[in-house]
Enzyme design. Structure first.
Site, PDB file in Angstrom:
ATOM      1  NE  ARG A   1       6.249   0.096  10.203  1.00  0.00           N
ATOM      2  CZ  ARG A   1       5.028   0.013   9.682  1.00  0.00           C
ATOM      3  NH1 ARG A   1       4.804   0.486   8.474  1.00  0.00           N
ATOM      4  NH2 ARG A   1       4.051  -0.530  10.349  1.00  0.00           N
TER       5      ARG A   1
ATOM      6  NE  ARG B   1       7.336  -2.181   6.117  1.00  0.00           N
ATOM      7  CZ  ARG B   1       6.009  -2.128   6.235  1.00  0.00           C
ATOM      8  NH1 ARG B   1       5.279  -1.784   5.197  1.00  0.00           N
ATOM      9  NH2 ARG B   1       5.426  -2.441   7.362  1.00  0.00           N
TER      10      ARG B   1
ATOM     11  NE  ARG C   1       2.260  -4.400  11.489  1.00  0.00           N
ATOM     12  CZ  ARG C   1       3.287  -4.266  10.658  1.00  0.00           C
ATOM     13  NH1 ARG C   1       4.475  -4.736  10.988  1.00  0.00           N
ATOM     14  NH2 ARG C   1       3.140  -3.667   9.505  1.00  0.00           N
TER      15      ARG C   1
ATOM     16  CE  LYS D   1      -2.221  -1.040   3.852  1.00  0.00           C
ATOM     17  NZ  LYS D   1      -1.557  -2.309   4.207  1.00  0.00           N
TER      18      LYS D   1
ATOM     19  NE  ARG E   1      -4.153  -1.342   9.804  1.00  0.00           N
ATOM     20  CZ  ARG E   1      -3.105  -0.624   9.473  1.00  0.00           C
ATOM     21  NH1 ARG E   1      -3.238   0.461   8.779  1.00  0.00           N
ATOM     22  NH2 ARG E   1      -1.902  -0.975   9.850  1.00  0.00           N
TER      23      ARG E   1
HETATM   24  P1  AMP Z   1       0.902   0.881   9.128  1.00  0.00           P
HETATM   25  O1  AMP Z   1       2.066   1.786   8.923  1.00  0.00           O
HETATM   26  O2  AMP Z   1      -0.287   1.225   8.266  1.00  0.00           O
HETATM   27  O3  AMP Z   1       1.279  -0.583   9.022  1.00  0.00           O
HETATM   28  O4  AMP Z   1       0.407   1.106  10.640  1.00  0.00           O
HETATM   29  C1  AMP Z   1       1.261   0.841  11.738  1.00  0.00           C
HETATM   30  C2  AMP Z   1       0.445   0.720  13.007  1.00  0.00           C
HETATM   31  O5  AMP Z   1      -0.244   1.945  13.269  1.00  0.00           O
HETATM   32  C3  AMP Z   1      -0.649  -0.341  12.977  1.00  0.00           C
HETATM   33  O6  AMP Z   1      -0.143  -1.645  13.308  1.00  0.00           O
HETATM   34  C4  AMP Z   1      -1.585   0.193  14.067  1.00  0.00           C
HETATM   35  O7  AMP Z   1      -1.064  -0.035  15.361  1.00  0.00           O
HETATM   36  C5  AMP Z   1      -1.533   1.689  13.822  1.00  0.00           C
HETATM   37  N1  AMP Z   1      -2.558   2.124  12.826  1.00  0.00           N
HETATM   38  C6  AMP Z   1      -2.345   2.612  11.576  1.00  0.00           C
HETATM   39  N2  AMP Z   1      -3.502   2.912  10.966  1.00  0.00           N
HETATM   40  C7  AMP Z   1      -4.481   2.609  11.862  1.00  0.00           C
HETATM   41  C8  AMP Z   1      -5.906   2.668  11.819  1.00  0.00           C
HETATM   42  N3  AMP Z   1      -6.565   3.104  10.725  1.00  0.00           N
HETATM   43  N4  AMP Z   1      -6.596   2.252  12.917  1.00  0.00           N
HETATM   44  C9  AMP Z   1      -5.958   1.828  14.023  1.00  0.00           C
HETATM   45  N5  AMP Z   1      -4.623   1.717  14.129  1.00  0.00           N
HETATM   46  C10 AMP Z   1      -3.879   2.105  13.052  1.00  0.00           C
END
Ligand code: AMP
Length: 217
Positions: free
Chosen positions: A160, A127, A171, A13, A88
């Site tokens: 990360r 990554r 996750r 994404k 999400r």
């Molecule tokens: P990402 O970079 O999109 O993988 O997001 C990293 C982390 O941020 C996720 O594992 C969640 O803990 C939090 N996060 C990101 N977007 C959301 C969302 N829309 N709702 C809830 N938690 C989020």
């Protein structure tokens, strides 16, 4: 164009979102990036989010939904936007639809990047990201020009903290339980477009453009 990118962690994404951002000059809003920035700055939101993010749990809906609505109120989003990492879960998807319809801004197209399970783990463990400009790389699939350095700003790339195998597995579980139902939400409303997210990055991007009905410029 109002786009929502859906797909498991590691589905691409972020990378495809960056390509789309450049191609169509749209604003990309990545909730994960916004939360990590808040955590790095030590804001109230950052403090509240930290425990959830480090465990691979979803941050509570009220916090994330407010963050996104605030961002969508900025004038640079009126020409369109790409949401990466939001919604999400179904509650977030419904809040987004309600917000857009209340502000007379139509609906979104949800683009689902479908990727095989084994490929996801491989992508996530390899990554590397730029802590400064947020660009995303991969040790084998998208290596930086100079090892360990961001192509765009030269910063030292990092892994990360939630890209460790244990947190990744969690996750992916959270994704299956909470986020997969969002696919049905958009499919039932006729807003879902599926794209095969396996293979070469350029190929995937061409598939996306085709599905969106736009040829590469
Ligand atoms: P990402 O970079 O999109 O993988 O997001 C990293 C982390 O941020 C996720 O594992 C969640 O803990 C939090 N996060 C990101 N977007 C959301 C969302 N829309 N709702 C809830 N938690 C989020």
């Amino acid at each position: 164009m109002q786009l929502v990118l859906l797909g498991a962690p590691g589905a691409g994404k972020g990378t495809q979102g960056e390509f789309l951002e450049k191609e169509f000059s749209l604003v990309r809003i990545a909730t994960g990036d916004l939360l990590r920035a808040a955590m790095a700055e030590g804001t109230e939101l950052g403090h509240q989010a930290k425990a959830y993010v480090s465990r691979g749990e979803l941050v509570p809906d009220e916090l994330v939904t407010e963050l996104v609505k605030d961002r969508l109120q900025a004038p640079d989003t009126t020409q369109g936007f790409i949401l990466d990492g939001f919604p999400r879960n179904v509650a977030q998807a419904q809040s987004l639809e309600d917000f857009l319809s209340a502000s007379g801004r139509g609906t979104v197209t949800a683009l689902y990047l479908e990727v095989d399970q084994e490929a996801l783990l491989k992508r996530l463990t390899g990554r590397r990201v730029c802590p400064k400009c947020k660009a995303s790389f991969h040790l084998t699939n998208r290596p930086p020009k100079q090892e360990g350095k961001c192509d765009a700003c030269g910063s030292q790339l990092v892994q990360r903290p939630d890209d460790t195998e244990q947190v990744i597995r969690h996750r992916l579980e959270v994704y299956r339980r909470e986020t997969e139902p969002v696919l049905d939400f958009y499919a039932a409303r006729g807003q879902l477009k599926r794209v095969d997210g396996n293979g070469d990055l350029d190929e995937i991007f061409s598939r996306i453009l085709k599905v969106l009905g736009a040829a590469k410029r």
